[in-house]
Scaffold this active site. Structure first.
Site, PDB file in Angstrom:
ATOM      1  N   GLN A   1      48.296  -2.695  67.115  1.00 34.49           N
ATOM      2  CA  GLN A   1      47.298  -3.039  65.737  1.00 34.49           C
ATOM      3  C   GLN A   1      46.103  -1.543  65.536  1.00 34.49           C
ATOM      4  OE1 GLN A   1      46.370  -6.536  64.951  1.00 34.49           O
ATOM      5  NE2 GLN A   1      45.349  -6.585  66.044  1.00 34.49           N
TER       6      GLN A   1
ATOM      7  N   ASP B   1      36.896 -11.953  67.661  1.00 31.41           N
ATOM      8  CA  ASP B   1      36.075 -11.390  67.207  1.00 31.41           C
ATOM      9  C   ASP B   1      34.845 -11.555  67.521  1.00 31.41           C
ATOM     10  OD1 ASP B   1      34.492 -13.172  64.829  1.00 31.41           O
ATOM     11  OD2 ASP B   1      36.812 -13.177  64.503  1.00 31.41           O
TER      12      ASP B   1
ATOM     13  N   HIS C   1      32.861 -18.349  58.818  1.00 36.66           N
ATOM     14  CA  HIS C   1      33.304 -18.941  59.870  1.00 36.66           C
ATOM     15  C   HIS C   1      32.620 -20.422  60.250  1.00 36.66           C
ATOM     16  CE1 HIS C   1      33.486 -14.880  62.665  1.00 36.66           C
ATOM     17  NE2 HIS C   1      34.863 -15.389  62.367  1.00 36.66           N
TER      18      HIS C   1
ATOM     19  N   PRO D   1      54.401 -10.299  62.332  1.00 39.93           N
ATOM     20  CA  PRO D   1      55.908 -11.284  63.329  1.00 39.93           C
ATOM     21  C   PRO D   1      53.793 -12.811  62.935  1.00 39.93           C
ATOM     22  CG  PRO D   1      55.172  -9.630  64.042  1.00 39.93           C
ATOM     23  CD  PRO D   1      54.509  -8.740  62.263  1.00 39.93           C
TER      24      PRO D   1
ATOM     25  N   ASP E   1      42.470 -19.023  62.802  1.00 39.96           N
ATOM     26  CA  ASP E   1      41.483 -17.753  62.263  1.00 39.96           C
ATOM     27  C   ASP E   1      42.392 -17.133  62.590  1.00 39.96           C
ATOM     28  OD1 ASP E   1      39.670 -16.289  61.251  1.00 39.96           O
ATOM     29  OD2 ASP E   1      37.688 -16.532  63.108  1.00 39.96           O
TER      30      ASP E   1
ATOM     31  N   GLU F   1      44.300 -15.060  71.772  1.00 38.15           N
ATOM     32  CA  GLU F   1      44.170 -14.239  70.778  1.00 38.15           C
ATOM     33  C   GLU F   1      45.301 -13.352  71.804  1.00 38.15           C
ATOM     34  OE1 GLU F   1      43.719 -10.767  68.724  1.00 38.15           O
ATOM     35  OE2 GLU F   1      42.424 -12.534  68.170  1.00 38.15           O
TER      36      GLU F   1
ATOM     37  N   ASP G   1      50.769 -14.822  73.190  1.00 40.22           N
ATOM     38  CA  ASP G   1      51.413 -15.060  71.809  1.00 40.22           C
ATOM     39  C   ASP G   1      51.082 -17.035  71.652  1.00 40.22           C
ATOM     40  OD1 ASP G   1      53.075 -16.495  69.868  1.00 40.22           O
ATOM     41  OD2 ASP G   1      54.209 -15.735  70.795  1.00 40.22           O
TER      42      ASP G   1
END
Length: 312
Positions: free
Chosen positions: A32, A87, A63, A164, A157, A107, A139
Site C-alpha cells: 500500500q 501505528d 484507541h 484482501p 485494529d 501487522e 498474515d
C-alpha cells in the site's frame, strides 16, 4: 504560499478534507501507499491508500474505547494480541494495563510500523521499545493458525473490509480468534459507520454473532473519520453491559489507569447506548461474511472518482 489539501471520499457522495502543511514521509510499500503529514488541527496524520488512518490529537477517540471498554470488563488482562494496529496506538493503551505481561502486534506491513516508529511517537509513545511488546510481521491468519499461544484480549485494529482485508472480517477468522482466546477472553473490532456503511456493518455484526455468545456493539464519533463510528466487543462469557458506571470507575482507579482522555464509567455506558436507527440496523437479518465475499457498500478509494479541494 499554496496550501495543499488532501481529501478522502467516504462514499461517492460525501467525504472530508484536511490541509497538509508539510509532507513528512511517504512510501509505496509492497502492499500500500503510506503517507505521514502535518495538519494544524490534528498534528501528525497517517494516511494509507488515500484513507485517513490515525492522528496524534484524535487517536484516543478510538484507541481508548477499543482497548479499555473490553479490558475493564475482564478481570485482568495479562496477554494481548493486536491484529493490524501498526501505528502502535492500541498496543500503547494495552501496555497501560497493570499486570500486562505480553502484547503481540501482528501487522502485515512492516513499513507501516517503521514509519509510525519514526514519525508518530505521539501515538505509540515508545510502545515498540517496551520489552513486553513483540511485533510479528505477516498474515495474521497464518499466525493464528500456527500459534499455540492463548490471549486474554484481542484487538482487531484493521483497515476497511475490501480486497484482501475482507478475509479478516469472516466467520472463519472470528472462529480462529475465539480459539486463541482464553475462557472469558475479550475481542474488540471496528464495524464501520452506520451512516454510510450500514449494510456491511450489519453483515460484520452477523458474522461476529455467528461465533460469540456475547456481542456488544458500541458507538463513538471519530473526528478524523468524519462520521459516527461503530466498534464491537465479543466474548464467550464476559459482558461489559453488566458493569455499573461506578464499578467501571472503581476498576479504573484500582488498576491505576492514567492519562485517559475519553474513557470513564459514564462514557462506558454512553458508548454502549444505541440510537433507534442503529438498533434497527443491527436487528435486521444479515448474511454473515465468508471467504471470497464482497461487501457492496465498501469501496476501494481508488475506484471512486477523484476529488480536488482548492482554496480561494
Amino acid at each position: 504560499m499554496t496550501t495543499r489539501f488532501v481529501a478522502e471520499r467516504l462514499s461517492a457522495d460525501f467525504g472530508l478534507y484536511l490541509s497538509s502543511s508539510a509532507t513528512l514521509a511517504h512510501k509505496q510499500s509492497e502492499w500500500q501507499h503510506i503517507e505521514v503529514f502535518d495538519n494544524p488541527q490534528f498534528g501528525r496524520v497517517m494516511r494509507i491508500d488515500g484513507v485517513f488512518m490515525t492522528s496524534e490529537r484524535d487517536e484516543f477517540f478510538y484507541h481508548e474505547p477499543m482497548v479499555h471498554l473490553p479490558a475493564i470488563a475482564h478481570p485482568g488482562v495479562k496477554r494481548a494480541l493486536v491484529v493490524g494496529g501498526g501505528d502502535g496506538g492500541a498496543a500503547e493503551e494495552l501496555l497501560k494495563l497493570p499486570g500486562m505481561e505480553r502484547v503481540v502486534l501482528a501487522e502485515l506491513d512492516g513499513d507501516v510500523v517503521d514509519m509510525a516508529r519514526q514519525w508518530l511517537p505521539g501515538i505509540h509513545r515508545g510502545a515498540f521499545d517496551d520489552p513486553r511488546m513483540e511485533v510479528r510481521l505477516g498474515d495474521a491468519r497464518a499466525f493464528l493458525g500456527q500459534t499455540g499461544e492463548r490471549f486474554d484480549q484481542i484487538v482487531l485494529d484493521l483497515t476497511d473490509p475490501f480486497g484482501p482485508a475482507i478475509e479478516l472480517y469472516t466467520v472463519a477468522f472470528y472462529q480462529a480468534c475465539r480459539q486463541a482466546l482464553n475462557p472469558g477472553g475479550v475481542l474488540s473490532l471496528h464495524l464501520g459507520s452506520p451512516v454510510h456503511l450500514a449494510d456491511s456493518m450489519a453483515r460484520i455484526a452477523a458474522s461476529v454473532r455467528e461465533v460469540f455468545p456475547v456481542f456488544r456493539p458500541y458507538l463513538q464519533y471519530v473526528p478524523l473519520y468524519g462520521t459516527l463510528w461503530c466498534m464491537g466487543m465479543a466474548s464467550d462469557s464476559t459482558d461489559p453491559a453488566t458493569l455499573p458506571a461506578q464499578e467501571v470507575d472503581t476498576r479504573i482507579a484500582a488498576r491505576g489507569l492514567k492519562d485517559l482522555q475519553l474513557y470513564n464509567g459514564a462514557m462506558h455506558h454512553a458508548l454502549l447506548a444505541q440510537p433507534n436507527f442503529v438498533r434497527e440496523l443491527l436487528a435486521r437479518p444479515a448474511r454473515p461474511i465468508h471467504s471470497g465475499d464482497v461487501l457492496g457498500d465498501v469501496r476501494d478509494p481508488a475506484q471512486l472518482p477523484p476529488v480536488t479541494v482548492t482554496a480561494g
